[in-house]
Each structure stands twice: as C-alpha cells, then as structure tokens.
Design a protein around this motif. Sequence first.
Motif, PDB file in Angstrom:
ATOM      1  N   ARG A 132      -8.756   9.889   0.937  1.00  0.00           N
ATOM      2  CA  ARG A 132      -7.491   9.926   0.642  1.00  0.00           C
ATOM      3  C   ARG A 132      -7.210   8.756  -0.412  1.00  0.00           C
ATOM      4  NH1 ARG A 132      -4.196  14.082   2.153  1.00  0.00           N
ATOM      5  NH2 ARG A 132      -2.499  12.779   2.884  1.00  0.00           N
ATOM      6  N   ALA A 133      -6.475   9.187  -1.500  1.00  0.00           N
ATOM      7  CA  ALA A 133      -6.348   8.318  -2.491  1.00  0.00           C
ATOM      8  C   ALA A 133      -4.882   7.677  -2.668  1.00  0.00           C
ATOM      9  CB  ALA A 133      -6.749   8.835  -3.884  1.00  0.00           C
ATOM     10  N   GLY A 134      -4.595   6.300  -2.622  1.00  0.00           N
ATOM     11  CA  GLY A 134      -3.294   5.914  -2.564  1.00  0.00           C
ATOM     12  C   GLY A 134      -3.389   4.510  -3.708  1.00  0.00           C
ATOM     13  N   LYS A 135      -2.202   3.935  -3.693  1.00  0.00           N
ATOM     14  CA  LYS A 135      -1.890   2.901  -4.509  1.00  0.00           C
ATOM     15  C   LYS A 135      -1.915   1.837  -3.991  1.00  0.00           C
ATOM     16  CE  LYS A 135       1.557   5.099  -6.253  1.00  0.00           C
ATOM     17  NZ  LYS A 135       2.936   5.676  -6.859  1.00  0.00           N
ATOM     18  N   PHE A 136      -2.401   0.415  -4.729  1.00  0.00           N
ATOM     19  CA  PHE A 136      -2.263  -0.777  -4.163  1.00  0.00           C
ATOM     20  C   PHE A 136      -1.540  -1.714  -5.051  1.00  0.00           C
ATOM     21  CE2 PHE A 136      -4.574  -5.033  -3.763  1.00  0.00           C
ATOM     22  CZ  PHE A 136      -3.908  -5.507  -2.637  1.00  0.00           C
ATOM     23  N   ILE A 137      -0.293  -2.169  -4.739  1.00  0.00           N
ATOM     24  CA  ILE A 137       0.357  -2.954  -5.742  1.00  0.00           C
ATOM     25  C   ILE A 137       0.717  -4.168  -5.268  1.00  0.00           C
ATOM     26  CG2 ILE A 137       2.751  -2.701  -6.912  1.00  0.00           C
ATOM     27  CD1 ILE A 137       2.695   0.420  -6.211  1.00  0.00           C
ATOM     28  N   VAL A 193       0.721  15.788   3.234  1.00  0.00           N
ATOM     29  CA  VAL A 193       0.596  16.081   1.865  1.00  0.00           C
ATOM     30  C   VAL A 193      -1.016  16.239   1.235  1.00  0.00           C
ATOM     31  CG1 VAL A 193       1.544  15.314  -0.342  1.00  0.00           C
ATOM     32  CG2 VAL A 193       3.006  14.899   1.748  1.00  0.00           C
ATOM     33  N   ARG A 231       0.510  12.014   5.792  1.00  0.00           N
ATOM     34  CA  ARG A 231      -0.650  12.932   6.046  1.00  0.00           C
ATOM     35  C   ARG A 231      -0.549  14.271   5.916  1.00  0.00           C
ATOM     36  NH1 ARG A 231      -4.441  10.973   9.733  1.00  0.00           N
ATOM     37  NH2 ARG A 231      -5.243   8.814   9.136  1.00  0.00           N
ATOM     38  N   LEU A 281       8.674   2.200  -6.212  1.00  0.00           N
ATOM     39  CA  LEU A 281       7.037   2.040  -6.040  1.00  0.00           C
ATOM     40  C   LEU A 281       6.421   3.471  -5.245  1.00  0.00           C
ATOM     41  CD1 LEU A 281       6.530  -1.880  -5.417  1.00  0.00           C
ATOM     42  CD2 LEU A 281       6.667  -0.585  -7.460  1.00  0.00           C
ATOM     43  N   ASP A 336      -3.836  16.266  -1.107  1.00  0.00           N
ATOM     44  CA  ASP A 336      -4.215  14.975  -1.903  1.00  0.00           C
ATOM     45  C   ASP A 336      -5.280  15.562  -2.685  1.00  0.00           C
ATOM     46  OD1 ASP A 336      -5.082  12.793  -3.107  1.00  0.00           O
ATOM     47  OD2 ASP A 336      -5.529  11.889  -1.094  1.00  0.00           O
ATOM     48  N   HIS A 339       0.762  -1.351   0.240  1.00  0.00           N
ATOM     49  CA  HIS A 339       0.102  -0.058   0.168  1.00  0.00           C
ATOM     50  C   HIS A 339       0.927   1.322  -0.011  1.00  0.00           C
ATOM     51  CE1 HIS A 339      -3.009  -3.025   1.325  1.00  0.00           C
ATOM     52  NE2 HIS A 339      -3.872  -2.158   1.096  1.00  0.00           N
ATOM     53  N   THR A 368       0.660   5.304   0.178  1.00  0.00           N
ATOM     54  CA  THR A 368      -0.254   6.398   0.591  1.00  0.00           C
ATOM     55  C   THR A 368       0.588   7.593   0.649  1.00  0.00           C
ATOM     56  OG1 THR A 368      -0.046   5.721   2.888  1.00  0.00           O
ATOM     57  CG2 THR A 368      -1.808   4.744   1.821  1.00  0.00           C
TER      58      THR A 368
END
Lengths: 96, 96
Positions: A39-44, A15, A13, A68, A17, A8, A10
């Motif tokens: 809050r939008a993040g990435k899931f790799i 920064v 806090r 990543l 978004d 994950h 993200t």
Amino acid sequence: MQYKAEIHVTLKRTVNDPQGLAIRGGLHSLGYEGVEAVRAGKFIEVWLEADSAEEAERQAGEMSDQLLANPVIEDYTVAIGETLTQASPSGGGVTE
Amino acid sequence: MQYKAEIHVTLKRTVNDPQGLAIRGGLHSLGYEGVEAVRAGKFIEVWLEADSAEEAERQAGEMSDQLLANPVIEDYTVAIGETLTQASPSGGGVTE
C-alpha cells in the motif's frame, strides 16, 4: 514553541491502490516473491509554531482535513514532536 | 511468518522539495501562518513472507535501494512488525 507534525496519509482499506499494485508487480519482477501486498501512502512533515502540543495537533488535524488528505478515500494520523528551531528546513529545501 | 514493513522515503535535506513548498503555500493561503516548513515524502507498507524479522528487514532495505527510493536524492527508513495473515489487504485493494 516550534513543533513538528508527522502526518501519515493512507488510502482507506476499501479503496483500490493502483500505485501499490504497481510497486508489488515491480518487486515480484525483481524476484521478491514473498511480497503479498503493498500500500502506498504519503508522509508529510510540517514544522509549525503553536502555543502547545495540543494546539499543534489540533491545527495539523485541521490541515489534514482541509488540504493534505481527501477524507472520502484517505485516512490520516497525526503525531506531534517538539523541535529545536534550528531543526526546521527553511521552506522546504536548502536552496531556497 | 508474515511481516509488515513500514518504509518512509523522504527527500534528503539538501534536496529542494517543490511539493512541500506548494503544500506550505496552500496552508498559508488557508490561514495557517504558523507553518514554517513542509516536507513531503512517501509512506509504503509492504506485507511479506520471511523466515525472521531480520530477514524481512534485510529484504525491505534491499527493495528500498532497488525500487522504492532513489538513493541519489532520497533517504529511507524501514520498520518491521509481525502481522496476522488476515491483516494483509489482498494485493493492494479489496476490489482485486
């Protein structure tokens, strides 16, 4: 042994978004007034060969640091699971 | 009560993932030859007011169907947790 690393990424806090703000605006427009923050993040997901779960976790952490995630503005977490070899998609999609 | 919904949006297994392929290529270039496959998805955190965890989960599922995921090519999962009100970033970033 094959492992699957779930990473994950993200934003920190502190920064801003803009993507999360845009999603929140969209949800409000759709009538979801109860939404306070997004809050939008990435899931790799990474399937990798390693000698042990510890080694897989170490490698996945290194990958996150190097490629990543942007450590200046992002945090990441790594979780490792064992997989059957068959469970891996070959190269990112069945069409390949 | 405030809840936090953690929503994972991932491409369906049958959909090609060029971002995942690009990440895999980058990791191979960095020397991580053990990486067999990579899938890239989204991780969206939504803080919302709802009467119950069930209601929060229902709303988060609806949001995913309507805005967060493209159901033609993506799957999603929703997990709900309870939060302290203070835990919510105000509107997606401290600068706002």
